[in-house]
Design a protein around this motif. Sequence first.
Motif, PDB file in Angstrom:
ATOM      1  N   ALA A 169     -74.557  15.915  54.216  1.00 31.46           N
ATOM      2  CA  ALA A 169     -75.061  16.295  52.897  1.00 31.46           C
ATOM      3  C   ALA A 169     -75.555  15.100  52.101  1.00 31.46           C
ATOM      4  N   ALA A 170     -75.082  13.896  52.467  1.00 30.36           N
ATOM      5  CA  ALA A 170     -75.582  12.700  51.793  1.00 30.36           C
ATOM      6  C   ALA A 170     -77.068  12.512  52.018  1.00 30.36           C
ATOM      7  N   PHE A 171     -77.546  13.110  53.107  1.00 30.50           N
ATOM      8  CA  PHE A 171     -78.966  12.970  53.423  1.00 30.50           C
ATOM      9  C   PHE A 171     -79.760  14.209  53.049  1.00 30.50           C
ATOM     10  N   ALA A 172     -79.211  15.395  53.271  1.00 30.23           N
ATOM     11  CA  ALA A 172     -79.943  16.618  52.956  1.00 30.23           C
ATOM     12  C   ALA A 172     -78.956  17.754  52.814  1.00 30.23           C
ATOM     13  N   TYR A 199     -85.388  17.153  58.587  1.00 39.08           N
ATOM     14  CA  TYR A 199     -85.265  15.813  59.153  1.00 39.08           C
ATOM     15  C   TYR A 199     -85.244  14.806  58.016  1.00 39.08           C
ATOM     16  N   SER A 200     -84.273  13.913  58.050  1.00 40.04           N
ATOM     17  CA  SER A 200     -84.142  12.910  57.003  1.00 40.04           C
ATOM     18  C   SER A 200     -84.567  11.542  57.525  1.00 40.04           C
ATOM     19  N   PHE A 201     -85.590  10.969  56.881  1.00 43.71           N
ATOM     20  CA  PHE A 201     -85.959   9.575  57.100  1.00 43.71           C
ATOM     21  C   PHE A 201     -85.196   8.792  56.038  1.00 43.71           C
ATOM     22  N   ARG A 202     -84.174   8.097  56.468  1.00 45.84           N
ATOM     23  CA  ARG A 202     -83.108   7.690  55.558  1.00 45.84           C
ATOM     24  C   ARG A 202     -83.383   6.366  54.854  1.00 45.84           C
ATOM     25  N   ARG A 203     -82.683   6.218  53.746  1.00 50.14           N
ATOM     26  CA  ARG A 203     -82.823   5.018  52.931  1.00 50.14           C
ATOM     27  C   ARG A 203     -82.092   3.843  53.560  1.00 50.14           C
ATOM     28  N   GLY A 204     -82.761   2.704  53.554  1.00 47.12           N
ATOM     29  CA  GLY A 204     -82.137   1.446  53.943  1.00 47.12           C
ATOM     30  C   GLY A 204     -82.732   0.347  53.094  1.00 47.12           C
ATOM     31  N   ILE A 234     -82.638  15.404  47.962  1.00 46.29           N
ATOM     32  CA  ILE A 234     -83.286  14.245  48.581  1.00 46.29           C
ATOM     33  C   ILE A 234     -82.793  12.973  47.901  1.00 46.29           C
ATOM     34  N   PRO A 235     -82.208  12.044  48.659  1.00 45.57           N
ATOM     35  CA  PRO A 235     -81.725  10.796  48.062  1.00 45.57           C
ATOM     36  C   PRO A 235     -82.867   9.929  47.550  1.00 45.57           C
ATOM     37  N   TRP A 236     -82.541   9.020  46.660  1.00 40.07           N
ATOM     38  CA  TRP A 236     -83.560   8.129  46.134  1.00 40.07           C
ATOM     39  C   TRP A 236     -84.154   7.267  47.251  1.00 40.07           C
ATOM     40  N   MET A 237     -85.423   6.954  47.109  1.00 32.65           N
ATOM     41  CA  MET A 237     -86.184   6.118  48.036  1.00 32.65           C
ATOM     42  C   MET A 237     -86.042   6.570  49.485  1.00 32.65           C
ATOM     43  N   SER A 238     -86.362   7.844  49.708  1.00 27.30           N
ATOM     44  CA  SER A 238     -86.275   8.384  51.065  1.00 27.30           C
ATOM     45  C   SER A 238     -87.279   9.518  51.234  1.00 27.30           C
ATOM     46  N   VAL A 239     -87.347  10.034  52.466  1.00 22.68           N
ATOM     47  CA  VAL A 239     -88.291  11.080  52.815  1.00 22.68           C
ATOM     48  C   VAL A 239     -87.566  12.151  53.602  1.00 22.68           C
ATOM     49  N   ILE A 240     -87.826  13.404  53.298  1.00 23.16           N
ATOM     50  CA  ILE A 240     -87.310  14.526  54.066  1.00 23.16           C
ATOM     51  C   ILE A 240     -88.482  15.391  54.504  1.00 23.16           C
TER      52      ILE A 240
END
Length: 469
Positions: free
Chosen positions: A20-23, A420-425, A458-464
């Motif tokens: 859930a941290a991602f989506a 699909y989560s393109f995650r923040r790093g 959607i987390p900050w600075m990320s793409v779903i």
Amino acid sequence: MERQYFTFVSSLLLALAVVAAFASVGEAAGTPNIIVDFTVKSFNVTNMSIGSTVSTYGSTNLIKGGAASTNWRTLLGKLGPLVWRIPLRYFNGNVGSSAGGNFGDTNGAAYIQAIRNISGIPFVVIGGSTNDNDITTSDAASLVHYFNDNGGKNGGPVDYYVIGNEPDNGFGMDNYIFGGAGNAGYHNIAVAMRAATTRRLYLAGPSLVTWADYKYGDFNNFMSNCNADTDIIDFHKYGDGKVLGNINATYQYRDALNWLRQQINVYFGARANQINIQLGEFNYNSWYDGSWAQAFYTSRNLVHTVSTIGQVLSRGGRAYNYADNNGALGLITDGTSNNDAPAGKYVPLPSYWGIAAWTGGSYLRKLGTVMVSATSLVDGVEVYATDNKAKIVLINKSETQDQALVIQMNGKTTGIYSLYSFRRGMTATDFTNGLQFKAPLKTVSSATYQNGIISVTIPWMSVIVAIVD
């Protein structure tokens, strides 16, 4: 904007807190703030819509670097079929790179074949004998013969060409258009190329350094004099040179497409609807130094890449990233320790995953064949969508704020979807564990939606990316 939370959270979702941290997923939760209308279609998307550049002077790329080149081809091939721009010159039959710093390379046929081997479409940028633009008619015609004669034995056939490169960067637009300084003139070059083959060629120009109001005269000069010989208007535009803030200026790509289309309508007359526009080179910035690690090596670059492609495709253009290899400006680190990259490693960079979010490649569904209406009512969140393979691309540009999104889909009532989560790093130096260097995570698989509603955080600075059936 104040964060919106779901009206209910099941015990199952609580148990899956890491996911859930991602989506996060649920039924309708509040007023929809993302509207996707699959019944309102706009611009077509084709196999020419997304691409990159083979950086021919790199120490490692499609054909250089020994065993590393095999890894290179594998990683680039996993992005799916792309357009690959490549700068080449004829040079007395010694066909090779025309990129500055690598004159003398004679690997032209090998490069085109390598592009073919990863199912790519080669787009040759013709260079001259000593620089990007001192192009003669005989060399241009000979290059077409080289790739298109004898069944394309040199990796061809090649049907797409850019004539010259950035002539406004010191060479001179009049020399490029009318002839001079070793250039035969755009019209004469185009005529010679078309006469060299029975195949339909698609010729592009003027490949200017950037789109901006101070370049309007150069674009208009080219279109006024070269419209009869041109099929594609090509331009370059890099980010604004801001580590923080660049991603909020990607609307300029949309503005560029709008302005260029307007001018095409003025200068191309009855042919205007047949003329394509391509962003031939883009990246977060046009150079790198140590102060840029927090841009190129973090998910800021992911967000910038996904947004830029979305801005261009949503206005009917084509978007080509620069480049597969050029230090931090590349798609993959080159195995050296240059530009703060990890020595001995070939790591896909955030821009690589930015392309993958659109193309799908080996990672998720590719984009569909037509853009559809998509509107975000949330500050800092962009949305794009395609149909004929329904796909929704969500981008959170905020540096601090997660966003709870309620997507209302028109034209789709009930079905299944995956996320699909393109995650923040944001740790630029952690090439081993940094999520921005890793493949997307499938956070939801074949969930059911009702009443055309999908909810996601959607987390900050990320793409779903949502895949919808």
